[in-house]
Design an enzyme around this catalytic site. Structure first.
Site, PDB file in Angstrom:
ATOM      1  N   SER A 457     -60.970  16.884 -28.561  1.00  0.00           N
ATOM      2  CA  SER A 457     -61.325  18.193 -27.480  1.00  0.00           C
ATOM      3  C   SER A 457     -60.292  19.426 -28.560  1.00  0.00           C
ATOM      4  O   SER A 457     -60.578  19.182 -29.524  1.00  0.00           O
ATOM      5  CB  SER A 457     -61.028  18.255 -26.138  1.00  0.00           C
ATOM      6  N   ASP A 536     -71.717  20.329 -23.245  1.00  0.00           N
ATOM      7  CA  ASP A 536     -70.382  20.910 -22.599  1.00  0.00           C
ATOM      8  C   ASP A 536     -69.857  22.300 -22.704  1.00  0.00           C
ATOM      9  O   ASP A 536     -70.210  23.013 -24.055  1.00  0.00           O
ATOM     10  CB  ASP A 536     -69.707  20.228 -24.733  1.00  0.00           C
ATOM     11  N   HIS A 568     -68.359  17.881 -20.768  1.00  0.00           N
ATOM     12  CA  HIS A 568     -66.475  17.602 -21.432  1.00  0.00           C
ATOM     13  C   HIS A 568     -66.010  16.800 -21.242  1.00  0.00           C
ATOM     14  O   HIS A 568     -65.067  16.268 -21.706  1.00  0.00           O
ATOM     15  CB  HIS A 568     -65.830  19.464 -21.624  1.00  0.00           C
TER      16      HIS A 568
HETATM   17  P1  4NP Z   1     -59.372  20.908 -23.919  1.00  0.00           P
HETATM   18  O1  4NP Z   1     -59.893  21.451 -24.721  1.00  0.00           O
HETATM   19  O2  4NP Z   1     -58.487  19.703 -25.388  1.00  0.00           O
HETATM   20  O3  4NP Z   1     -59.773  19.390 -23.411  1.00  0.00           O
HETATM   21  O4  4NP Z   1     -57.950  20.995 -23.115  1.00  0.00           O
HETATM   22  C1  4NP Z   1     -59.831  23.195 -24.986  1.00  0.00           C
HETATM   23  C2  4NP Z   1     -60.908  23.746 -24.823  1.00  0.00           C
HETATM   24  C3  4NP Z   1     -60.951  24.891 -25.339  1.00  0.00           C
HETATM   25  C4  4NP Z   1     -59.446  25.306 -25.597  1.00  0.00           C
HETATM   26  C5  4NP Z   1     -58.832  24.512 -26.074  1.00  0.00           C
HETATM   27  C6  4NP Z   1     -58.647  22.326 -25.752  1.00  0.00           C
HETATM   28  N1  4NP Z   1     -59.669  26.625 -26.011  1.00  0.00           N
HETATM   29  O5  4NP Z   1     -58.907  26.768 -27.020  1.00  0.00           O
HETATM   30  O6  4NP Z   1     -60.472  27.643 -25.976  1.00  0.00           O
END
Ligand code: 4NP
Length: 593
Positions: A457, A536, A568
């Protein structure tokens, strides 16, 4: 066995390690529902709701298909409310409930599928934040099946509780990406009120009991707990009877609440570990992190707890005698346990002198210095703590030393540190990752020529960026569910993730392109392993396919694994295998040898 270019990759050893680790269930307690302790576990391979009696007996699995989250139950109701993705990974949820004593799960209300990410339950009503492509709104649904959309609030915000006429929550409500305010929604008047004790302060996770709102705020400096009375406007700082809490001096809080007798308890956290206090008195527990909520009942408290290389268990502490009993145990196979080395918590100075906290998990099966991985957590407002992580455990079992920096923007080190990435994602935080690798080399843990960067992520995003902007530091990289193009991703995002990106970039639209790994793809020099869930909706696959095409055009060494029918979040152990197995095989070939 596969013959690699430089040697042999032992697939059976990798599978053996992974199979052993996915059999280690997680446990997280939610609370009491009608005399039964309700908890989340992956015991039978998928994230499920479970319940047991107060002594830990009569354990029952309550849900069949994997779930995505649950509200805290209430002792006066037998029902447990939970959400489930109904779209094979797109995170469009519906709300369900099940009787904690057993029985069939039921759909709570016929709401359209939407992303649900903040929930409160009072025994008969559920309030939640829901996002569609169009808007972010507060919803109310009742056990009789009725529901309504109460109010559109196009902000990054979370419902956290409901009681009487109030729904409470918090979010970036003033439009300042660096502050959080509370909201209080009055169901009698339909008024939505924002509340902050001081503009510019951080106010989070309100819960409500007998009309009083308990929340965390830093408006007087430190993050402390406060009680607010929405009727009178009175605000009171919590002062506990015992002084262990203030002596510990928590930096943040994970959860807090009241026992059935109305005594306040809090889980305070500092340096990646947490401690439980009852009216300020420390409850003796092993070192580590408390998962979910403690349950106080009959002079005892039950807690789930784990460490980075110590699987989750449920313990019971007798509050009078202070002795501890293991209620639900978790055992590692000996060969895995023997491969686990020391866990260290360190701080190092980054490029600008800022101190970066980091967890280091050493492997017993590799020399020092040896092959090492800079593991970059997601979020970015999250952290690597002294808590069980199948990702880190599998890397250590495979023989890698893991350096897991809590780069600027991570939670756990106060809000001033957390907001340092706002307006600068992929900037200072990326430098912190590079300096983690340097620390590993300088401290004779990492071999200079055997360091990989890996993350999922936001951690996948940082991996892509690190491979493109600092291609000489790494021997290879593994990017899971990463971000390669902020502009394209913004267009593909729903209303809440658009808000998320706006907050993260502090509205600096010009940075979206500059901070996108896709513009550095030509600079990638080292082997890259890409793993991405097909469905995702947080970090969509489409831009990653374009990135892959560029890697192909430029004749780079890479592999790409698209995980079918997966979203995700990892809620099935089968999915953890689909992500980790290719990563571990890749690392064996490109990092170790
Ligand atoms: P995470 O995923 O790291 O699992 O929280 C994300 C999804 C989207 C964004 C950042 C992290 N974003 O900035 O949109």
């Amino acid at each position: 066995m596969i013959c690699g270019v430089l040697g042999m990759v032992e697939i059976s050893r990798i599978v053996g390690i992974l199979e052993s680790l996915i059999r280690i269930p997680t446990y997280s307690i939610l609370g009491l529902a009608d005399e039964r302790i309700v908890y989340l576990s992956t015991l039978e391979g998928v994230l499920s709701l479970w319940s047991m009696d107060k002594n830990g007996g009569d354990r029952k699995r309550l849900t069949i298909e994997p779930i995505n989250g649950a509200t805290l139950p209430k002792p006066w109701s037998p029902y447990v409310v939970f959400i489930r993705d109904v779209t094979r990974g797109q995170e469009l949820h519906r709300v369900f409930y099940v009787d904690a004593r057993g029985g069939e799960e039921k759909l709570l209300a016929d709401t359209p599928p939407m992303r649900i990410f903040g929930l409160g339950f009072d025994g008969s009503r559920v309030a939640f934040t829901g996002a569609t492509a169009r808007d972010v709104a507060i919803y109310l649904a009742k056990l009789d099946g009725s529901w309504e959309k109460l109010r559109v609030v196009d902000k990054l915000m979370f419902v956290t509780d409901i009681e009487g006429k109030y729904i409470v929550g918090f979010g970036n409500l003033r439009g300042d990406p660096r502050t959080f305010e509370l909201f209080i929604y009055d169901l009698d008047t339909n008024e939505f009120k924002m509340y902050t004790p001081k503009p510019g302060s951080q106010n989070k996770a309100p819960i409500i009991r007998n009309g009083k709102i308990l929340f965390e705020s830093n408006y007087e400096g430190k993050n402390r707990l406060y009680l607010y009375d929405p009727e009178t406007g009175a605000l009171e700082k919590l002062v506990f009877k015992h002084d262990d809490y203030e002596k510990y001096d928590p930096v943040e809080h994970d959860v807090y609440g009241w026992t059935n007798d109305g005594i306040l308890w809090a889980v305070g956290k500092k340096n990646g570990r947490s401690k439980l206090f009852l009216d300020g008195k420390l409850i003796p527990l092993p070192e580590g992190t408390i998962h979910g909520h403690p349950v106080f009942t009959d002079g005892k408290v039950l807690v789930a707890i784990s460490g980075l290389l110590k699987p989750p268990e449920i313990l019971e502490v007798d509050l009078e005698k202070n002795n501890t009993r293991v209620v639900v145990e978790n055992r590692l196979p000996e060969f895995i346990e023997e491969s686990f080395g020391e866990v260290r918590f360190v701080k190092y100075k980054s490029f600008d002198g800022l101190e970066i906290p980091m967890y280091v998990a050493l492997s017993n099966t590799s020399p020092k210095p040896g092959p090492s991985i800079v593991y970059v957590h997601g979020g970015p407002w999250s952290e690597v703590r002294d808590v069980w992580s199948i990702m880190i455990a599998s890397l250590v079992a495979m023989g890698y030393h893991v350096l897991a920096p809590n780069f600027r923007g991570s939670t756990g080190y106060g809000d001033e540190f957390r907001v340092l990435d706002i307006g600068d994602p992929g900037g200072g935080d990326l430098e912190d990752i590079v300096y983690a690798a340097k620390w590993g080399v300088n401290n004779k843990i990492a071999s200079q020529d055997k360091i990989a960067v890996m993350g999922y992520s936001y951690g996948g995003y940082m991996t892509y960026l690190a491979m493109g902007k600092y291609p000489d530091i790494w021997k290879c990289g593994v990017a899971g569910a990463g971000i390669v193009d902020w502009e394209e991703m913004y267009g593909l995002s729903d209303a809440i993730f658009k808000q998320f990106i706006e907050v993260l970039f502090a509205g600096k639209k010009e940075l979206l392109r500059e901070r996108s790994p896709i513009i550095y793809v030509d600079n990638v020099k080292k082997p890259l392993c890409i793993i991405h869930p097909q469905n995702d909706t947080r970090t969509p696959l489409k831009p990653v396919l374009k990135y892959i095409e560029k890697l192909l055009d430029k004749n780079k060494t890479f592999e790409a694994h698209i995980i079918p029918d997966m979203g995700h979040v990892i809620i099935k152990m089968e999915d953890a295998v689909k992500i980790l197995l290719p990563a571990l095989i890749f690392l064996e070939k490109y990092l170790k040898q």
